[in-house]
Design a protein around this motif. Structure first.
Motif, PDB file in Angstrom:
ATOM      1  N   LEU A 146      19.376 -15.419 -18.283  1.00 17.52           N
ATOM      2  CA  LEU A 146      19.676 -13.981 -17.805  1.00 17.52           C
ATOM      3  C   LEU A 146      19.641 -12.856 -18.752  1.00 17.52           C
ATOM      4  O   LEU A 146      19.202 -11.951 -18.768  1.00 17.52           O
ATOM      5  CB  LEU A 146      21.177 -13.831 -16.846  1.00 17.52           C
ATOM      6  N   VAL A 147      20.109 -13.094 -19.891  1.00 16.80           N
ATOM      7  CA  VAL A 147      20.034 -12.522 -21.336  1.00 16.80           C
ATOM      8  C   VAL A 147      18.728 -12.109 -21.502  1.00 16.80           C
ATOM      9  O   VAL A 147      18.397 -10.919 -21.822  1.00 16.80           O
ATOM     10  CB  VAL A 147      20.931 -13.110 -22.383  1.00 16.80           C
ATOM     11  N   ARG A 148      17.834 -13.230 -21.683  1.00 14.09           N
ATOM     12  CA  ARG A 148      16.349 -12.996 -21.949  1.00 14.09           C
ATOM     13  C   ARG A 148      15.697 -11.862 -21.012  1.00 14.09           C
ATOM     14  O   ARG A 148      15.027 -11.128 -21.298  1.00 14.09           O
ATOM     15  CB  ARG A 148      15.699 -14.385 -21.918  1.00 14.09           C
ATOM     16  N   ARG A 149      16.125 -12.026 -19.552  1.00 17.27           N
ATOM     17  CA  ARG A 149      15.498 -11.250 -18.648  1.00 17.27           C
ATOM     18  C   ARG A 149      15.980  -9.822 -19.031  1.00 17.27           C
ATOM     19  O   ARG A 149      15.195  -8.850 -18.783  1.00 17.27           O
ATOM     20  CB  ARG A 149      15.821 -11.531 -17.297  1.00 17.27           C
ATOM     21  N   ILE A 150      17.244  -9.578 -19.026  1.00 19.22           N
ATOM     22  CA  ILE A 150      17.899  -8.130 -19.305  1.00 19.22           C
ATOM     23  C   ILE A 150      17.194  -7.653 -20.575  1.00 19.22           C
ATOM     24  O   ILE A 150      16.879  -6.413 -20.448  1.00 19.22           O
ATOM     25  CB  ILE A 150      19.216  -8.254 -19.463  1.00 19.22           C
ATOM     26  N   ARG A 151      17.008  -8.435 -21.403  1.00 15.69           N
ATOM     27  CA  ARG A 151      16.461  -7.922 -22.969  1.00 15.69           C
ATOM     28  C   ARG A 151      14.827  -7.569 -22.563  1.00 15.69           C
ATOM     29  O   ARG A 151      14.410  -6.429 -23.310  1.00 15.69           O
ATOM     30  CB  ARG A 151      16.515  -8.743 -23.915  1.00 15.69           C
ATOM     31  N   ALA A 152      14.138  -8.433 -21.747  1.00 18.55           N
ATOM     32  CA  ALA A 152      12.660  -7.953 -21.331  1.00 18.55           C
ATOM     33  C   ALA A 152      12.670  -6.819 -20.666  1.00 18.55           C
ATOM     34  O   ALA A 152      11.727  -6.027 -20.964  1.00 18.55           O
ATOM     35  CB  ALA A 152      12.191  -9.297 -20.883  1.00 18.55           C
ATOM     36  N   ALA A 153      13.617  -6.565 -19.812  1.00 17.12           N
ATOM     37  CA  ALA A 153      13.608  -5.318 -19.075  1.00 17.12           C
ATOM     38  C   ALA A 153      13.854  -4.145 -19.968  1.00 17.12           C
ATOM     39  O   ALA A 153      13.232  -3.062 -19.647  1.00 17.12           O
ATOM     40  CB  ALA A 153      14.675  -5.379 -17.799  1.00 17.12           C
ATOM     41  N   GLY A 154      14.680  -4.200 -20.838  1.00 17.46           N
ATOM     42  CA  GLY A 154      15.159  -3.261 -21.759  1.00 17.46           C
ATOM     43  C   GLY A 154      13.778  -2.827 -22.539  1.00 17.46           C
ATOM     44  O   GLY A 154      13.936  -1.620 -23.176  1.00 17.46           O
ATOM     45  N   GLU A 155      12.849  -3.571 -22.774  1.00 14.28           N
ATOM     46  CA  GLU A 155      11.522  -3.167 -23.405  1.00 14.28           C
ATOM     47  C   GLU A 155      11.120  -2.064 -22.841  1.00 14.28           C
ATOM     48  O   GLU A 155      10.484  -1.116 -23.492  1.00 14.28           O
ATOM     49  CB  GLU A 155      10.868  -4.369 -23.772  1.00 14.28           C
ATOM     50  N   GLN A 156      10.952  -2.184 -21.669  1.00 13.81           N
ATOM     51  CA  GLN A 156      10.182  -1.058 -20.738  1.00 13.81           C
ATOM     52  C   GLN A 156      11.207   0.291 -20.868  1.00 13.81           C
ATOM     53  O   GLN A 156      10.549   1.384 -20.732  1.00 13.81           O
ATOM     54  CB  GLN A 156      10.085  -1.521 -19.108  1.00 13.81           C
ATOM     55  N   ALA A 157      12.336   0.178 -21.112  1.00 12.01           N
ATOM     56  CA  ALA A 157      12.990   1.571 -21.307  1.00 12.01           C
ATOM     57  C   ALA A 157      12.675   2.249 -22.470  1.00 12.01           C
ATOM     58  O   ALA A 157      12.982   3.473 -22.618  1.00 12.01           O
ATOM     59  CB  ALA A 157      14.514   1.330 -21.084  1.00 12.01           C
ATOM     60  N   LYS A 158      12.042   1.585 -23.361  1.00 14.16           N
ATOM     61  CA  LYS A 158      11.659   2.408 -24.572  1.00 14.16           C
ATOM     62  C   LYS A 158      10.666   3.544 -24.492  1.00 14.16           C
ATOM     63  O   LYS A 158      10.782   4.463 -25.365  1.00 14.16           O
ATOM     64  CB  LYS A 158      11.375   1.299 -25.786  1.00 14.16           C
ATOM     65  N   GLN A 159       9.988   3.326 -23.463  1.00 17.63           N
ATOM     66  CA  GLN A 159       9.020   4.435 -23.116  1.00 17.63           C
ATOM     67  C   GLN A 159       9.511   5.675 -22.859  1.00 17.63           C
ATOM     68  O   GLN A 159       9.215   6.569 -22.961  1.00 17.63           O
ATOM     69  CB  GLN A 159       7.897   3.946 -21.913  1.00 17.63           C
ATOM     70  N   ALA A 160      10.961   5.591 -22.006  1.00 15.39           N
ATOM     71  CA  ALA A 160      11.701   6.819 -21.824  1.00 15.39           C
ATOM     72  C   ALA A 160      12.491   7.213 -22.863  1.00 15.39           C
ATOM     73  O   ALA A 160      13.528   8.234 -22.532  1.00 15.39           O
ATOM     74  CB  ALA A 160      12.441   6.438 -20.439  1.00 15.39           C
ATOM     75  N   GLY A 161      12.325   6.500 -24.076  1.00 13.79           N
ATOM     76  CA  GLY A 161      13.006   7.006 -25.232  1.00 13.79           C
ATOM     77  C   GLY A 161      14.541   6.503 -25.258  1.00 13.79           C
ATOM     78  O   GLY A 161      15.585   6.782 -25.647  1.00 13.79           O
ATOM     79  N   ILE A 162      14.718   5.249 -24.445  1.00 12.39           N
ATOM     80  CA  ILE A 162      15.929   4.650 -24.400  1.00 12.39           C
ATOM     81  C   ILE A 162      16.123   3.202 -25.097  1.00 12.39           C
ATOM     82  O   ILE A 162      15.115   2.594 -24.656  1.00 12.39           O
ATOM     83  CB  ILE A 162      16.517   4.573 -22.882  1.00 12.39           C
ATOM     84  N   THR A 163      17.019   2.993 -25.918  1.00  8.64           N
ATOM     85  CA  THR A 163      16.957   1.601 -26.449  1.00  8.64           C
ATOM     86  C   THR A 163      18.257   0.972 -25.838  1.00  8.64           C
ATOM     87  O   THR A 163      19.040   1.405 -25.767  1.00  8.64           O
ATOM     88  CB  THR A 163      17.154   1.810 -28.132  1.00  8.64           C
ATOM     89  N   ALA A 164      17.833  -0.227 -25.447  1.00  9.98           N
ATOM     90  CA  ALA A 164      19.024  -1.137 -24.611  1.00  9.98           C
ATOM     91  C   ALA A 164      19.323  -2.362 -25.470  1.00  9.98           C
ATOM     92  O   ALA A 164      18.265  -3.063 -25.915  1.00  9.98           O
ATOM     93  CB  ALA A 164      18.196  -1.763 -23.291  1.00  9.98           C
ATOM     94  N   TYR A 165      20.450  -2.682 -25.744  1.00  9.57           N
ATOM     95  CA  TYR A 165      20.987  -3.782 -26.551  1.00  9.57           C
ATOM     96  C   TYR A 165      21.789  -4.617 -25.614  1.00  9.57           C
ATOM     97  O   TYR A 165      22.759  -3.849 -24.827  1.00  9.57           O
ATOM     98  CB  TYR A 165      21.957  -3.210 -27.741  1.00  9.57           C
ATOM     99  N   VAL A 166      21.776  -5.740 -25.527  1.00  7.57           N
ATOM    100  CA  VAL A 166      22.737  -6.913 -24.941  1.00  7.57           C
ATOM    101  C   VAL A 166      23.566  -7.671 -26.011  1.00  7.57           C
ATOM    102  O   VAL A 166      23.194  -8.135 -26.989  1.00  7.57           O
ATOM    103  CB  VAL A 166      21.663  -7.881 -24.037  1.00  7.57           C
ATOM    104  N   THR A 167      24.772  -7.258 -25.864  1.00  9.47           N
ATOM    105  CA  THR A 167      25.728  -8.208 -26.563  1.00  9.47           C
ATOM    106  C   THR A 167      26.996  -8.856 -25.851  1.00  9.47           C
ATOM    107  O   THR A 167      26.636  -9.059 -24.532  1.00  9.47           O
ATOM    108  CB  THR A 167      26.130  -7.165 -27.777  1.00  9.47           C
TER     109      THR A 167
END
Length: 739
Positions: free
Chosen positions: A480-501
């Motif tokens: 699940l952590v890997r999937r959320i992080r993979a989805a977060g890579e797509q958000a970079k196009q909108a100028g948003i950085t996603a971190y999972v901790t």
């Protein structure tokens, strides 16, 4: 080296009162320093450069105070009752009001409908602090514990998690004490006396005491991980006893052969002491090599243990000769006839008999050893790495009981929540973005709850809380952590950085970083072994054989840990109450420590074989001769180390239990199966080729670990001359040390 150590041993024996005074002064100095500077250790772990660590640092900047400690109070009603009863709700209200005024507390939430289980029997509240766990005062801890008394008096079960309060049932006795007692008994039987048996033990205890007090001094300047002192104690006890044993056993044998006391002390320090120096250097280098992993807490653990090992080496080379000087000829006498007879030279000693058994059918011996080690190492193919959750702790701990209550009331995933941090520099709409993200995440089948938790005042950073359906140690949560992080890579196009901790994400990052460092570290250790043993034995095949033997011991050691701690076999026998992934830093730690310890036995055993080969040139006879002189001591050293490490298995801390099992099984396999059995069989098969060295390598420096360059001992003319030598008579001393 042998000549230098010869002079050092002789000087320590002559000036024994000075040596004793120096070590007493050193112990007193570090004791005063420890009493003045000591600070608490911490269980916190930081992993620079990982995504989870970057998220923690971002939160500390954008949400001041969120980087502090937090404690969770878990309450359960008695059977047949619910927490919605008026008496219990009054207690909860009073507890929240008191905690809100407690020292260092910045917020208290919980004991509401949202934090009440479906059956209304279990609830929780969270207490946030402005400081880290290590900085929470006793006054703040007392205030937290104060709520438990009236609640428990009313029949409620109250447990804590988060590390602020940590309670376990007191053990009946110290686990280390068992190892020390067994070590003393083995020493008494091996050396044949109670007085002489106490010397290696004293060396280890002084070394550990000095090392532990030194570590306490260091805590005044840097924050140390809580495991560092335990590791240093474990390793210091084992090597401190073994290193002193090597020197004392050599000295006793030489006294039986007719050598005078002072000459024997100096010679034992020169020969066995050379092996001690080499073995100690390999352990220290391997422990310092833990820095290769790039994880600060692991580096500090290695350095603390390396410092303690260094102290034990220096003690063995100075304090032991001084103690032997005080004892004089008395160490060859024992009032217990059984011990004295056991230590006397035998016509067919154990080492000779065992060497003949191992070399009678060398190919069969090799195949049998490989089969046994292979079977023990087989579980390592299924090894999973991670950091322990509270679910792997003893049921005697409040953290484990809190974990079980939360899992029963809210689901397994509640013990391993994920924190999703969304950062949009320059934006002010992150609250709306986080709400959209929560809605999207809620559609994942492995997510029980996803909710937007908070947004900072600037509106550029938002926090989401994600509760998985599976537990923190499960593979589903890691996926699940890997999937959320993979989805977060797509958000970079909108100028948003996603971190999972969060705990699980952090564990994943630690495991990945350590896994990437494992291969380079293992290669470094193997190359180091080849180079060091090449210098010591001036041979190509002996170092290769030693390195391969170390890999066999390592595989079997980690296989046993996987069998017990991950697969759950023999867990009841060893007090392991819950299975789970193997400590992510354990393989790196075991590689560093076991390498140094394996080289101890390799050097002490094979150096005596090479010494015999140098004298008469018969490679196969040298195996029997060398093992005749060394097998007894190597056996005792292996038993002592195994006992010391095994004693830690029966403690309460799951981390220390795993380290103890890994090292105890690794040492036992290496000492008795690899070095005492496989090595003589392989050397028998190799014959003279075992000692072959190419001509172009013969210019390498000769460290003379066997003491071949020592001058022939002087002829001793009687007790009067020996007494003058022990007293430091210049004329006699000059004659004794003439080269």
């Amino acid at each position: 080296m042998a000549n230098l150590l010869f002079r050092l041993g002789g000087a320590a024996a002559r000036r024994r009162w000075l040596v004793l005074a120096v070590w007493v002064a050193v112990l007193a100095a570090v004791g005063v320093g420890a009493a003045t500077l000591a600070q608490p250790t911490s269980s916190a772990i930081t992993i620079p450069g990982t995504e989870s660590q970057r998220a923690i640092e971002l939160l500390a900047t954008k949400f001041p105070g969120t980087g502090g400690a937090s404690a969770r109070i878990v309450v359960a009603a008695p059977a047949g009752h619910t927490l919605t009863e008026s008496a219990y709700t009054t207690l909860a209200s009073d507890a929240l009001a008191a905690l809100a005024q407690a020292p260092q507390v910045i917020s208290v939430t919980g004991f509401t409908k949202a934090t009440l289980s479906g059956d209304k029997r279990i609830a929780y509240a969270d207490v946030s602090y402005a400081v880290a766990v290590a900085d929470i005062t006793d006054e703040a801890k007392d205030a937290l514990e104060a709520i438990a008394a009236p609640a428990r008096a009313a029949g409620l079960q109250v447990e804590f998690s988060g590390g602020v309060i940590s309670t376990t049932e007191e053990a009946g006795s110290s686990s280390e004490a068992y190892g020390v007692v067994i070590a003393y008994l083995v020493l008494a039987v091996t050396l044949g006396g109670l007085l002489i048996a106490g010397m290696p033990l004293l060396n280890a205890l002084v070394g550990v005491a000095t090392g532990m007090l030194g570590i306490q001094v260091i805590t005044g300047f840097v924050t140390l991980n809580a495991t560092a002192p335990a590791l240093a104690t474990m390793l210091g006890l084992a090597v401190g006893i073994d290193y002193a044993l090597f020197i004392v056993a050599r000295h006793r044998q030489q006294l039986h052969d007719g050598m005078a006391v002072h000459e024997s002390i100096a010679t034992a320090t020169a020969t066995a002491g050379s092996a001690v120096v080499f073995a100690g250097v390999t352990v220290v280098i391997a422990l310092c090599g833990l820095a290769v992993a790039g994880i600060p807490f692991l580096t500090v653990m290695g350095l603390c243990a390396a410092g303690t090992v260094t102290i034990t080496v220096v003690l063995a080379l100075t304090l032991i000769p001084a103690l032997l000087g005080f004892a004089g000829n008395r160490i060859t006498r024992s009032r217990i006839a059984f011990l004295h007879r056991r230590a006397e030279p035998q016509p067919h000693p154990f080492g000779t008999r065992w060497a003949r058994i191992a070399t009678a059918r060398p190919w069969l011996t090799v195949l049998a050893c490989l089969a046994v080690v292979g079977a023990m190492a087989f579980p390592v193919l299924d090894m999973r790495l991670g950091l322990p959750s509270d679910g792997t702790k003893s049921t005697a701990s409040t953290e484990r009981r809190a974990y079980d209550l939360l899992a029963a009331g809210f689901g397994a995933g509640f013990n391993g929540p994920l924190t999703l941090v969304l950062s949009g520099p320059g934006r002010t709409d992150m609250k709306a973005v986080s709400a959209q993200a929560a809605t999207m995440l809620q559609g994942d089948a492995d997510i029980a709850v996803a909710v937007a938790a908070a947004t900072n005042e600037a509106g550029d950073v938002s926090i989401l809380s994600v509760i998985p359906r599976s537990g923190p140690d499960s593979e589903q949560t890691k996926d699940l952590v890997r999937r959320i992080r993979a989805a977060g890579e797509q958000a970079k196009q909108a100028g948003i950085t996603a971190y999972v901790t969060g705990t699980t994400a952090f564990n994943n990052d630690v495991s990945d970083k350590l896994s990437s460092a494992l291969a380079p570290f293992l290669i470094l250790i193997v190359v180091l072994a080849l180079i060091l043993l090449l210098l010591v034995f001036r041979s190509i095949l002996v170092p290769v054989k030693a390195a391969l033997g170390f890999l066999l011991s390592l595989g079997a050691s980690m296989g046993m840990v996987t069998l017990v701690f991950q697969q759950g076999h023999l867990g009841g026998l060893l007090g392991v109450e819950a299975s789970g992934p193997i400590l992510s830093f354990l393989p790196v730690l075991v590689i560093g420590i076991l390498f140094g310890l394996a080289m101890d036995y390799e050097v002490f055993l094979v150096s005596r074989i090479k010494e015999a080969y140098t004298h008469h040139g018969d490679a196969r006879r040298a195996i029997t001769d060398g093992m005749r002189d060394s097998a007894r001591v190597v056996t005792a050293a292996g038993l002592i180390m195994t006992a010391v490490f095994a004693a830690f298995i029966f403690g309460d801390d799951a981390t220390i239990k795993a380290i103890g099992l890994a090292l105890a099984s690794g040492v036992a396999i290496d000492a008795f199966l690899v070095r005492m059995t496989l090595v003589p069989a392989v050397l028998h098969l190799l014959g003279r080729s075992a000692w072959w060295l190419p001509r172009w390598l013969r210019r390498l420096p000769n460290v003379d670990i066997e003491g071949a360059e020592l001058a022939t001992p002087v002829v001793h003319t009687g007790s009067h001359a020996e007494a003058r030598l022990m007293a430091g008579d210049p004329a006699v001393t000059e004659t004794s040390e003439r080269r």
